[in-house]
Write a protein that holds these residues in place. Structure first.
Motif, PDB file in Angstrom:
ATOM      1  N   GLY A 189      -6.254   8.203  -3.341  1.00 53.10           N
ATOM      2  CA  GLY A 189      -6.847   7.712  -4.581  1.00 53.10           C
ATOM      3  C   GLY A 189      -6.063   6.604  -5.245  1.00 53.10           C
ATOM      4  O   GLY A 189      -6.372   6.196  -6.365  1.00 53.10           O
ATOM      5  N   THR A 190      -5.042   6.094  -4.580  1.00 50.97           N
ATOM      6  CA  THR A 190      -4.225   5.019  -5.127  1.00 50.97           C
ATOM      7  C   THR A 190      -4.810   3.661  -4.725  1.00 50.97           C
ATOM      8  O   THR A 190      -5.651   3.581  -3.835  1.00 50.97           O
ATOM      9  CB  THR A 190      -2.774   5.140  -4.618  1.00 50.97           C
ATOM     10  N   PRO A 191      -4.385   2.572  -5.360  1.00 58.71           N
ATOM     11  CA  PRO A 191      -4.910   1.258  -4.986  1.00 58.71           C
ATOM     12  C   PRO A 191      -4.627   0.933  -3.523  1.00 58.71           C
ATOM     13  O   PRO A 191      -3.533   1.193  -3.014  1.00 58.71           O
ATOM     14  CB  PRO A 191      -4.154   0.305  -5.918  1.00 58.71           C
ATOM     15  N   LEU A 192      -5.611   0.363  -2.862  1.00 54.92           N
ATOM     16  CA  LEU A 192      -5.504  -0.040  -1.466  1.00 54.92           C
ATOM     17  C   LEU A 192      -5.861  -1.520  -1.372  1.00 54.92           C
ATOM     18  O   LEU A 192      -6.987  -1.909  -1.684  1.00 54.92           O
ATOM     19  CB  LEU A 192      -6.445   0.792  -0.594  1.00 54.92           C
ATOM     20  N   CYS A 193      -4.889  -2.328  -0.953  1.00 56.77           N
ATOM     21  CA  CYS A 193      -5.080  -3.770  -0.895  1.00 56.77           C
ATOM     22  C   CYS A 193      -5.487  -4.190   0.513  1.00 56.77           C
ATOM     23  O   CYS A 193      -4.808  -3.850   1.483  1.00 56.77           O
ATOM     24  CB  CYS A 193      -3.791  -4.484  -1.280  1.00 56.77           C
ATOM     25  N   ILE A 194      -6.575  -4.944   0.596  1.00 52.41           N
ATOM     26  CA  ILE A 194      -7.070  -5.422   1.884  1.00 52.41           C
ATOM     27  C   ILE A 194      -7.047  -6.943   1.855  1.00 52.41           C
ATOM     28  O   ILE A 194      -7.913  -7.570   1.248  1.00 52.41           O
ATOM     29  CB  ILE A 194      -8.501  -4.910   2.151  1.00 52.41           C
ATOM     30  N   ASN A 220       0.815  -1.212   0.000  1.00 55.28           N
ATOM     31  CA  ASN A 220       0.000   0.000   0.000  1.00 55.28           C
ATOM     32  C   ASN A 220       0.850   1.265   0.000  1.00 55.28           C
ATOM     33  O   ASN A 220       0.515   2.258  -0.651  1.00 55.28           O
ATOM     34  CB  ASN A 220      -0.958  -0.003   1.187  1.00 55.28           C
ATOM     35  N   LEU A 221       1.962   1.236   0.720  1.00 55.32           N
ATOM     36  CA  LEU A 221       2.874   2.380   0.683  1.00 55.32           C
ATOM     37  C   LEU A 221       3.540   2.494  -0.688  1.00 55.32           C
ATOM     38  O   LEU A 221       3.758   3.600  -1.192  1.00 55.32           O
ATOM     39  CB  LEU A 221       3.931   2.252   1.777  1.00 55.32           C
ATOM     40  N   ALA A 222       3.857   1.364  -1.293  1.00 57.61           N
ATOM     41  CA  ALA A 222       4.420   1.380  -2.647  1.00 57.61           C
ATOM     42  C   ALA A 222       3.453   2.059  -3.609  1.00 57.61           C
ATOM     43  O   ALA A 222       3.851   2.890  -4.437  1.00 57.61           O
ATOM     44  CB  ALA A 222       4.727  -0.041  -3.107  1.00 57.61           C
ATOM     45  N   CYS A 223       2.168   1.721  -3.498  1.00 54.86           N
ATOM     46  CA  CYS A 223       1.168   2.329  -4.372  1.00 54.86           C
ATOM     47  C   CYS A 223       1.032   3.821  -4.122  1.00 54.86           C
ATOM     48  O   CYS A 223       0.815   4.606  -5.061  1.00 54.86           O
ATOM     49  CB  CYS A 223      -0.184   1.646  -4.174  1.00 54.86           C
ATOM     50  N   ARG A 224       1.157   4.240  -2.875  1.00 57.09           N
ATOM     51  CA  ARG A 224       1.019   5.662  -2.549  1.00 57.09           C
ATOM     52  C   ARG A 224       2.145   6.508  -3.128  1.00 57.09           C
ATOM     53  O   ARG A 224       1.916   7.632  -3.582  1.00 57.09           O
ATOM     54  CB  ARG A 224       0.996   5.852  -1.030  1.00 57.09           C
ATOM     55  N   TYR A 225       3.363   5.996  -3.091  1.00 52.56           N
ATOM     56  CA  TYR A 225       4.521   6.838  -3.383  1.00 52.56           C
ATOM     57  C   TYR A 225       5.138   6.612  -4.760  1.00 52.56           C
ATOM     58  O   TYR A 225       5.897   7.453  -5.228  1.00 52.56           O
ATOM     59  CB  TYR A 225       5.591   6.630  -2.307  1.00 52.56           C
ATOM     60  N   ALA A 226       4.833   5.502  -5.406  1.00 52.95           N
ATOM     61  CA  ALA A 226       5.508   5.177  -6.666  1.00 52.95           C
ATOM     62  C   ALA A 226       4.799   5.772  -7.877  1.00 52.95           C
ATOM     63  O   ALA A 226       3.568   5.784  -7.948  1.00 52.95           O
ATOM     64  CB  ALA A 226       5.601   3.661  -6.829  1.00 52.95           C
TER      65      ALA A 226
END
Length: 278
Positions: free
Chosen positions: A250-255, A201-207
């Protein structure tokens, strides 16, 4: 334009192939994050990009030039790498550590200069470490130590920075602190940043782009919103999940939800933002 490119790259340890026949492009001026399961070769690939590991086959191009043919000092002026869990000698101060980043710019003809001093001071200021300059590195908290090491890589004054799991062993506050710092460096100075991260989730936020690695190859590469989905998480991490939209970024969030079937959310409102099926 690519900051780094690999052509038919194969990496191995002894007889064990880690990465095979890899063709990869790292965009200039963006944040790229390597993701994948433990032992998939993320850190090995990162080390090879800094010429810390010699390829078995293939080549790596740094700004269009074969890294194998460049002098070590020339590489160090273009690219800095921060390995996982670096250790400083006991008693070394933050300022002394950061000064080591200027070594590639030194020679017997060119000793310590005003330019070097300015680079060190700017690196300390950028990372919020000026007030800790005279403190021993081993007396700092985990987040402060990591900022000190990042300051050293900044003092090296390279356009490309490679970081191997820069948030490992840090609590949530310090993880966000470090990633915000790197994001700001990219935004304000257009540094090309390549990281290995475990937190998807952090990868999706910042990449700007993620590179998912599995079975010695790139499983998927692209913008997080284009490549992160239930199938990827299941195939790469062996975890079933649902993927929705981060209500803040607004980035992908994996649950993750264990071994059950993957149930995607319906289109709807999530904290005032529309959820998306990815």
């Amino acid at each position: 334009m690519s900051a780094i490119r690999t052509d038919s790259l194969t990496l191995s340890y002894g007889d064990s192939i880690i990465i095979k026949d890899l063709n990869l492009q790292i965009p200039k001026g963006e944040i790229t994050v390597f993701i994948g399961g433990n032992g998939c070769g993320k850190s090995t690939l990162l080390r090879s990009l800094a010429r810390l590991l010699k390829p078995q086959e293939g080549s790596i191009l740094l700004e269009g030039n074969s890294i194998a043919k460049l002098a070590t000092k020339d590489i160090a002026k273009q690219l800095a790498i921060l390995p996982q869990g670096p250790n400083a000698p006991e008693g070394l101060t933050v300022q002394q550590l950061v000064k080591q980043g200027r070594y590639p710019h030194q020679s017997w003809l060119k000793q310590w200069s005003k330019e070097d001093e300015e680079a060190v001071n700017e690196a300390l200021q950028s990372t919020g470490m000026t007030e800790f300059a005279d403190r021993p590195v081993d007396s700092l908290s985990g987040g402060q130590r990591q900022r000190a090491w990042i300051a050293m890589t900044l003092a090296q004054d390279t356009d490309i920075i490679l970081l191997d799991e820069p948030t490992t062993y840090l609590d949530m506050t310090h993880q966000i602190e470090i990633l915000d710092l790197l994001f700001d460096l990219n935004e304000k100075e257009q540094r090309t940043i390549v990281m290995v991260l475990h937190d998807l989730n952090l990868a999706c936020r910042y990449a700007h782009q993620v590179v998912a690695i599995k079975n010695q190859a790139v499983y998927a590469q692209g913008k997080p919103e284009d490549v992160i989905n239930c199938d990827l998480v299941r195939d790469v991490f062996d975890v079933h999940c649902q993927v929705t939209q981060d209500p803040i970024f607004g980035t992908p969030l994996c649950i993750p939800h264990g071994r059950g079937r993957c149930i995607l959310p319906q289109i709807g409102e999530v904290h005032g933002k529309q959820a998306i099926t990815i």
